[in-house]
Design a protein around this motif. Structure first.
Motif, PDB file in Angstrom:
ATOM      1  N   VAL B 117       0.832  -1.194   0.000  1.00  0.00           N
ATOM      2  CA  VAL B 117       0.000   0.000   0.000  1.00  0.00           C
ATOM      3  C   VAL B 117       0.873   1.253   0.000  1.00  0.00           C
ATOM      4  CG1 VAL B 117      -1.807   1.211   1.245  1.00  0.00           C
ATOM      5  CG2 VAL B 117      -1.782  -1.292   1.183  1.00  0.00           C
ATOM      6  N   ALA B 118       1.994   1.157   0.721  1.00  0.00           N
ATOM      7  CA  ALA B 118       2.872   2.321   0.839  1.00  0.00           C
ATOM      8  C   ALA B 118       3.823   2.416  -0.349  1.00  0.00           C
ATOM      9  CB  ALA B 118       3.659   2.239   2.144  1.00  0.00           C
ATOM     10  N   SER B 119       3.270   2.424  -1.520  1.00  0.00           N
ATOM     11  CA  SER B 119       4.093   2.665  -2.701  1.00  0.00           C
ATOM     12  C   SER B 119       3.293   3.576  -3.601  1.00  0.00           C
ATOM     13  CB  SER B 119       4.423   1.350  -3.410  1.00  0.00           C
ATOM     14  OG  SER B 119       3.250   0.793  -3.947  1.00  0.00           O
ATOM     15  N   LYS B 120       3.893   4.021  -4.674  1.00  0.00           N
ATOM     16  CA  LYS B 120       3.167   4.954  -5.530  1.00  0.00           C
ATOM     17  C   LYS B 120       1.963   4.262  -6.170  1.00  0.00           C
ATOM     18  CE  LYS B 120       4.051   8.351  -9.177  1.00  0.00           C
ATOM     19  NZ  LYS B 120       2.712   8.845  -9.030  1.00  0.00           N
ATOM     20  N   THR B 121       0.808   4.798  -5.855  1.00  0.00           N
ATOM     21  CA  THR B 121      -0.410   4.157  -6.344  1.00  0.00           C
ATOM     22  C   THR B 121      -0.608   4.446  -7.830  1.00  0.00           C
ATOM     23  OG1 THR B 121      -1.335   4.543  -4.177  1.00  0.00           O
ATOM     24  CG2 THR B 121      -2.879   3.943  -5.913  1.00  0.00           C
ATOM     25  N   VAL B 122      -1.092   3.455  -8.524  1.00  0.00           N
ATOM     26  CA  VAL B 122      -1.469   3.642  -9.926  1.00  0.00           C
ATOM     27  C   VAL B 122      -2.983   3.438 -10.004  1.00  0.00           C
ATOM     28  CG1 VAL B 122      -1.206   2.757 -12.266  1.00  0.00           C
ATOM     29  CG2 VAL B 122       0.746   2.756 -10.709  1.00  0.00           C
ATOM     30  N   ILE B 123      -3.657   4.319 -10.684  1.00  0.00           N
ATOM     31  CA  ILE B 123      -5.119   4.177 -10.771  1.00  0.00           C
ATOM     32  C   ILE B 123      -5.513   3.876 -12.208  1.00  0.00           C
ATOM     33  CG2 ILE B 123      -7.343   5.298 -10.414  1.00  0.00           C
ATOM     34  CD1 ILE B 123      -5.957   7.145  -8.438  1.00  0.00           C
ATOM     35  N   GLU B 124      -6.258   2.811 -12.383  1.00  0.00           N
ATOM     36  CA  GLU B 124      -6.887   2.583 -13.677  1.00  0.00           C
ATOM     37  C   GLU B 124      -8.370   2.799 -13.478  1.00  0.00           C
ATOM     38  OE1 GLU B 124      -6.043  -1.215 -15.429  1.00  0.00           O
ATOM     39  OE2 GLU B 124      -3.948  -0.691 -15.788  1.00  0.00           O
ATOM     40  N   SER B 125      -8.967   3.633 -14.305  1.00  0.00           N
ATOM     41  CA  SER B 125     -10.405   3.777 -14.155  1.00  0.00           C
ATOM     42  C   SER B 125     -11.107   3.545 -15.475  1.00  0.00           C
ATOM     43  CB  SER B 125     -10.785   5.124 -13.561  1.00  0.00           C
ATOM     44  OG  SER B 125      -9.876   6.118 -13.927  1.00  0.00           O
ATOM     45  N   TYR B 126     -12.244   2.938 -15.368  1.00  0.00           N
ATOM     46  CA  TYR B 126     -13.051   2.608 -16.539  1.00  0.00           C
ATOM     47  C   TYR B 126     -14.408   3.272 -16.353  1.00  0.00           C
ATOM     48  CZ  TYR B 126      -9.414  -0.901 -16.772  1.00  0.00           C
ATOM     49  OH  TYR B 126      -8.198  -1.509 -16.808  1.00  0.00           O
ATOM     50  N   THR B 200      -9.335   9.974  -6.519  1.00  0.00           N
ATOM     51  CA  THR B 200      -8.092  10.130  -5.771  1.00  0.00           C
ATOM     52  C   THR B 200      -7.941   8.934  -4.842  1.00  0.00           C
ATOM     53  OG1 THR B 200      -8.465  12.507  -5.769  1.00  0.00           O
ATOM     54  CG2 THR B 200      -6.778  11.674  -4.272  1.00  0.00           C
ATOM     55  N   VAL B 201      -6.799   8.278  -4.899  1.00  0.00           N
ATOM     56  CA  VAL B 201      -6.521   7.177  -3.974  1.00  0.00           C
ATOM     57  C   VAL B 201      -5.167   7.440  -3.348  1.00  0.00           C
ATOM     58  CG1 VAL B 201      -6.276   4.701  -3.693  1.00  0.00           C
ATOM     59  CG2 VAL B 201      -7.765   5.597  -5.487  1.00  0.00           C
ATOM     60  N   LEU B 202      -5.119   7.466  -2.031  1.00  0.00           N
ATOM     61  CA  LEU B 202      -3.875   7.652  -1.286  1.00  0.00           C
ATOM     62  C   LEU B 202      -3.058   8.809  -1.856  1.00  0.00           C
ATOM     63  CD1 LEU B 202      -2.963   3.875  -1.121  1.00  0.00           C
ATOM     64  CD2 LEU B 202      -3.827   5.249   0.771  1.00  0.00           C
ATOM     65  N   GLY B 203      -3.744   9.919  -2.115  1.00  0.00           N
ATOM     66  CA  GLY B 203      -3.042  11.118  -2.551  1.00  0.00           C
ATOM     67  C   GLY B 203      -2.708  11.169  -4.026  1.00  0.00           C
ATOM     68  N   VAL B 204      -3.031  10.099  -4.742  1.00  0.00           N
ATOM     69  CA  VAL B 204      -2.738  10.097  -6.183  1.00  0.00           C
ATOM     70  C   VAL B 204      -4.025  10.339  -6.951  1.00  0.00           C
ATOM     71  CG1 VAL B 204      -1.934   8.685  -8.108  1.00  0.00           C
ATOM     72  CG2 VAL B 204      -0.779   8.574  -5.907  1.00  0.00           C
ATOM     73  N   ASN B 205      -3.942  11.230  -7.950  1.00  0.00           N
ATOM     74  CA  ASN B 205      -5.147  11.582  -8.703  1.00  0.00           C
ATOM     75  C   ASN B 205      -5.177  10.893 -10.060  1.00  0.00           C
ATOM     76  OD1 ASN B 205      -6.176  13.525  -6.782  1.00  0.00           O
ATOM     77  ND2 ASN B 205      -4.354  14.682  -7.337  1.00  0.00           N
ATOM     78  N   SER B 206      -6.363  10.548 -10.447  1.00  0.00           N
ATOM     79  CA  SER B 206      -6.510   9.923 -11.767  1.00  0.00           C
ATOM     80  C   SER B 206      -6.732  10.990 -12.824  1.00  0.00           C
ATOM     81  CB  SER B 206      -7.699   8.968 -11.754  1.00  0.00           C
ATOM     82  OG  SER B 206      -8.888   9.724 -11.863  1.00  0.00           O
ATOM     83  N   ILE B 207      -6.778  10.585 -14.073  1.00  0.00           N
ATOM     84  CA  ILE B 207      -7.126  11.514 -15.138  1.00  0.00           C
ATOM     85  C   ILE B 207      -8.637  11.780 -15.108  1.00  0.00           C
ATOM     86  CG2 ILE B 207      -5.246  10.943 -16.703  1.00  0.00           C
ATOM     87  CD1 ILE B 207      -7.382   9.097 -18.100  1.00  0.00           C
ATOM     88  N   GLU B 208      -9.066  12.747 -15.930  1.00  0.00           N
ATOM     89  CA  GLU B 208     -10.484  13.099 -15.984  1.00  0.00           C
ATOM     90  C   GLU B 208     -11.177  12.267 -17.065  1.00  0.00           C
ATOM     91  OE1 GLU B 208     -11.386  17.401 -16.628  1.00  0.00           O
ATOM     92  OE2 GLU B 208     -12.112  16.641 -18.540  1.00  0.00           O
ATOM     93  N   LEU B 209     -12.355  11.799 -16.741  1.00  0.00           N
ATOM     94  CA  LEU B 209     -13.136  11.035 -17.719  1.00  0.00           C
ATOM     95  C   LEU B 209     -14.492  11.722 -17.885  1.00  0.00           C
ATOM     96  CD1 LEU B 209     -12.305   7.547 -16.264  1.00  0.00           C
ATOM     97  CD2 LEU B 209     -11.515   8.399 -18.462  1.00  0.00           C
ATOM     98  N   THR B 210     -15.032  11.629 -19.072  1.00  0.00           N
ATOM     99  CA  THR B 210     -16.250  12.404 -19.375  1.00  0.00           C
ATOM    100  C   THR B 210     -17.359  11.497 -19.902  1.00  0.00           C
ATOM    101  OG1 THR B 210     -14.854  14.233 -20.007  1.00  0.00           O
ATOM    102  CG2 THR B 210     -17.142  14.345 -20.716  1.00  0.00           C
TER     103      THR B 210
END
Lengths: 517, 408
Positions: B117-126, B200-210
């Motif tokens: 958990v304590a590593s740089k989070t990567v977010i994939e969103s669909y 946003t997960v653990l301080g990391v932000n995802s891109i914007e989706l529309t």
């Protein structure tokens, strides 16, 4: 004159060369054009149609499809299942060959890396695996509203694996795991994005049993009475080794069954050829014919030992699931049929020990035994070993021990007493024995019909003395024996044709008197 | 004496026991021990399994999420260490191991690797579907898969902040991962426009989706007609338009919505024309009839909405016409055909000639006008009788002639 002749030859030569050259040029051009026209169809890019044949069919049973996302459509579920199993299959193939062929189709960019790294590591260390899964119990956890993403929990994945280092087997292992899998729809494929292994949660499902036959100690019990097999191996006279083919005739079989019944026998053994019955997709018309035979046996109060997987010889781990589906479809269809006494897993599998490896054959048999018991707990199972020595194998997996005896009569008593000591607590059946009455061109000093009768008389005396169950080989002499049975050599074929109690015209031979005791 | 017997029994038991003990020392498996047994590791951590009392010929079989492999030990001071390679220790999931020696399974065990958990989070969103309908029914679904730096999905119940913007409205809501991902349905609004989401997960932000909120279904509307004149000249074009069609929430319906106009004429025949909407208004055209008629017109957005019914009439364009027989009555010239201002009717007006012999219909011939005239020719070979009579129809006007005689 001679000069003129020479000139003509010259001319003819020139013309022929010219024509040949033209033909060559034309051929060359057309080849280039043809080559330019070959290649994949444009529609191939869309993966709308992937031609495939069934190569991997583990038992898969979906649990609940209830999920908070979106109702699952049957069509999509089929596609997901197909691609999920393909993902397992390409993984098995990749780990077997250490070649990542096909991985890209069923794993996404990020997840396929894990497989590539494993393949590279295994290749470097000269490790390879032969593996298959036997069982999947997937449950749909989530299906997204746009139909592009699913999460599945696959519980109770039974994985069988053999691990080799430098082509030497290090481990044969079977375990049960549970996987949580996320799949994405990409380019028409459902690809695995994440796969996380968990410790397995055991599920117990109860199967309602309705035992038709069972074994108590050294006795076979049918309908609460002891059943002593007095039987015969049966093929119709005109279609040996092809009982369910074109020449299938209900009347012939009915007549033969009457003969068998009237001779005082109570059981028969029949054979089902793996390919003839359609391999992994069992043909319904074959099942119908088998049902007809079993119904006829029932009418004539004969019990049937059905021998499966005749002429099958692959045994390789990746072929297992196909054979399991074959067995599954046949035994499930007849699990309540009262004419069946037992399923014989395979005829004389020990003859394949040398060519396919003893361990491989035994592992296959043992898994097929499990599979058949799972789908049909009502009937018994046995294996038709080719000799008393081989019959000690896998005795814990089967209900009664069957062995064949074609050796010299002098060895009978000693072989039998050894086997009896080895197998303390299971019924024994001498499932094949017999003598050919052929003496002719290929074997002028062979045994004749009188000798055959004498042989059977001695055998029956022995069975009576030892109270041993038997099934003799066979009812008829045959006109023709297929090459798959004993090979092409004419002296072997001829011998094989004359094992019957009845000759080719259906007339009893002297041995008929000693068909039972 | 009793003591002696007891002593002997005791002694024999000791001897027996020690002899068993002796046998047991032969079996290595009893003494082999995993020194650093641990149930859980974090992904990316260096994982070593150390065993006592084993030699170089032992091997370790591993079964992990994606992989199965065999490891060789490193031996040092009666200890063997199996170092789990990076590509295995970086993946989360349960690992089963079996310690092997010459095909014999000495020990088995398992441990679990948890995502880091304590590593740089990567977010994939669909996010999908990307176009939805205005109102209270439709929605897009956002699925967020947060992962650690080694591509492992974060554990269940990881908090995900979900942000949403629609015009001035911006809000956030907290959701939690469950079974590899977190998800939420984003409901449509009654107004059309774009909804933007991010997480946003653990301080990391995802891109914007529309996702686009498109207008909902059309509601009932009005139609109007427009004509240059109301004469049935079979040439002029009539135009039908709709009012601005709105959905149930007052949004103008999407461009390209197809409106069909169904026209019923006096004879009960249905005519149809279509137009697609631009900014809510659809326009369709149709040619005037060539005879006086009354049309009842109604517009439909098929299956969804309909309009009022309007009625329009067309007047007779042609007042009268001349018929001239020549060439022994075998040539029949009709015209000039004149429209409402005495102008010649545009080319293409249909004229029908009904041919009778002794009051029985022989044939109907049809021609179209050219420069205001139509000529029919009756050749002798096709019309051999000695008398014919005619009826002529043009633009809704008809004329009959007397019985005319023809030479044999």
């Amino acid at each position: 004159m001679k000069n003129k002749m020479n000139k003509n030859i010259y001319r003819a030569g020139l013309i022929v060369t010219f024509v040949a050259l033209n033909a060559l040029v034309l051929f060359g051009l057309s080849s280039v054009l043809a080559w330019l026209n070959t290649g994949a169809e444009r529609t191939g890019m869309l993966h709308t149609e992937v031609l495939s044949k069934d190569v991997y069919l583990p038992d898969i049973e979906w649990g609940s499809l209830e999920n908070p996302g979106r109702p699952m459509e049957q069509q999509t579920l089929g596609e997901i299942q197909q691609d999920y199993l393909n993902a397992w299959y390409v993984k098995h193939v990749a780990y077997k060959t250490n070649n990542p062929y096909g991985i890209e189709d069923y794993y996404t960019d990020s997840s396929r890396v894990n497989l590539f790294k494993t393949i590279a590591f295994n290749k470097e260390n000269d490790i390879h695996l032969e593996a298959t899964t036997l069982n999947h119990h997937p449950k749909l956890e989530f299906y997204s509203a746009d139909g592009q993403l699913v999460v599945i929990t696959d519980d109770e994945v039974i994985e069988y694996q053999e691990i080799y280092e430098q082509d030497k087997k290090l481990l044969t292992h079977q375990d049960t795991s549970s996987y949580r899998v996320m799949m994405l729809l990409e380019d028409g494929f459902w690809r695995i994005r994440h796969m996380v292994k968990h410790s397995a949660k055991a599920q117990e499902d109860s199967v309602a049993t309705n035992k038709i036959a069972e074994v108590k100690g050294k006795k076979i019990i049918v309908e609460n009475n002891e059943f002593k097999i007095k039987g015969i191996n049966y093929y119709p006279k005109d279609s040996p080794w092809d009982m369910f083919g074109e020449n299938f005739s209900k009347d012939t079989i009915a007549q033969d069954f009457k003969i068998i019944r009237n001779a005082g026998l109570n059981s028969i053994r029949i054979f089902i050829q793996y390919e003839d019955f359609g391999k992994a997709e069992v043909l319904p018309q074959k099942l119908e014919k088998l049902r007809t035979v079993l119904d006829l046996a029932d009418e004539n109060q004969l019990k049937v030992v059905v021998t499966l997987f005749d002429f099958y010889g692959d045994y390789s781990v990746l072929d297992w699931t196909l054979t399991h589906r074959h067995a599954d479809q046949i035994v499930s269809a007849f699990k309540d049929h009262s004419a069946i006494l037992a399923w014989d897993l395979k005829n004389e599998p020990d003859l394949d020990f040398e060519s396919r490896g003893k361990d491989m054959v035994l592992q296959w048999l043992s898994h097929v035994a499990d599979e058949i018991k799972k789908y049909d707990p009502n009937h018994l199972i046995t294996i038709g070993w080719s000799s008393p020595e081989a019959a000690v194998n896998l005795q814990d997996k089967i209900d009664f021990v069957s062995f064949h005896f074609y050796k010299d009569l002098e060895k009978l008593a000693s072989d039998y007493s050894i086997l009896e000591k080895e197998i303390m607590n299971k019924p024994l059946v001498m499932q094949e024995f017999g003598m050919s009455s052929y003496h002719g061109l290929w074997n002028p000093f062979g045994t004749d019909e009188e000798a055959q009768a004498g042989y059977h008389k001695k055998m029956q005396d022995f069975f009576k003395k030892e109270d041993l169950a038997f099934m003799s080989w066979t009812l008829y002499d045959f006109e023709e024996v297929p090459s798959q049975v004993v090979g092409r050599l004419p002296w072997r074929k001829s011998r094989q044709r004359f094992f019957g109690f009845l000759d080719q015209n259906g007339e009893p031979k002297p041995a008929f008197k000693y068909i039972t005791h | 004496m009793k003591l002696k017997i007891r002593f002997i029994i005791l002694l024999s038991l000791v001897v027996l026991g020690s002899s068993f003990g002796y046998f047991y020392t032969e079996v290595d498996a009893e003494k082999i021990e995993l020194i650093n047994a641990k149930d859980r590791y974090t992904a990316g951590e260096k994982i070593q399994l150390k065993f006592n009392n084993i030699d170089k010929s032992c091997k370790l079989y591993l079964h992990h999420s994606y992989s199965q492999t065999i490891l060789k030990p490193e031996i040092a001071e009666n200890q063997a260490t199996f170092l789990i390679p990076d590509f295995l220790s970086a993946k989360s999931g349960e690992v089963n191991w079996i310690l092997l020696k010459d095909e014999e399974q000495l020990q088995t065990g398992s441990f679990e690797i948890l995502p880091k958990v304590a590593s740089k989070t990567v977010i994939e969103s669909y996010f999908g579907p990307r176009s939805i309908q205005a109102g209270d029914r439709d929605y897009s679904m956002l699925v967020v898969v947060p992962m650690d730096a080694m591509d492992n999905p974060l554990p269940d119940s990881t908090s995900v902040m979900l942000h949403k913007q629609f015009y001035e409205e911006i809000d956030s809501v907290e959701i939690f991962t469950d079974k590899l991902m977190a998800w939420r349905n984003i409901m449509a609004y009654r107004k059309t426009g774009n909804i933007n989401v991010s997480s946003t997960v653990l301080g990391v932000n995802s891109i914007e989706l529309t996702t686009n909120v498109f207008p909902s279904n059309a509601t009932d509307f009005q139609i109007f007609s427009f004509r240059n004149h109301d004469f049935a000249d079979g040439n002029q074009i009539a135009e039908f338009t709709t009012s601005e069609i709105k959905d149930e929430w007052g949004n103008t319906i999407s461009d390209g919505t197809l409106v069909s106009f169904y026209i019923e004429n006096e004879a009960g025949t249905m005519l149809t024309t279509r137009g697609s909407s631009i900014e809510g208004v659809a326009t369709a055209k149709i040619i005037h009839p060539d005879h006086p008629d009354t049309w009842k017109i109604k517009g439909y957005v098929t299956g969804l909405a309909e309009s009022n019914e309007i009625e329009i009439s067309f007047r007779q364009a042609l007042k009268d016409f001349e018929v001239e027989f020549s060439n022994g009555n075998r040539s029949i010239k009709i015209g000039p055909l004149q429209s409402f201002m005495q102008q010649l009717i545009p080319d293409g007006a249909v004229v029908k000639l009904h041919i009778f012999h002794q009051n029985k219909l022989v044939e109907i011939k049809q021609e179209t006008s050219n420069d205001g005239f139509v000529t029919f020719r009756l050749t002798k070979s096709f019309y051999p009788e000695n008398s014919y009579s005619f009826k002529i129809e043009a633009l809704g006007k008809s004329k009959t002639t007397e019985e005319l005689s023809y030479e044999e």
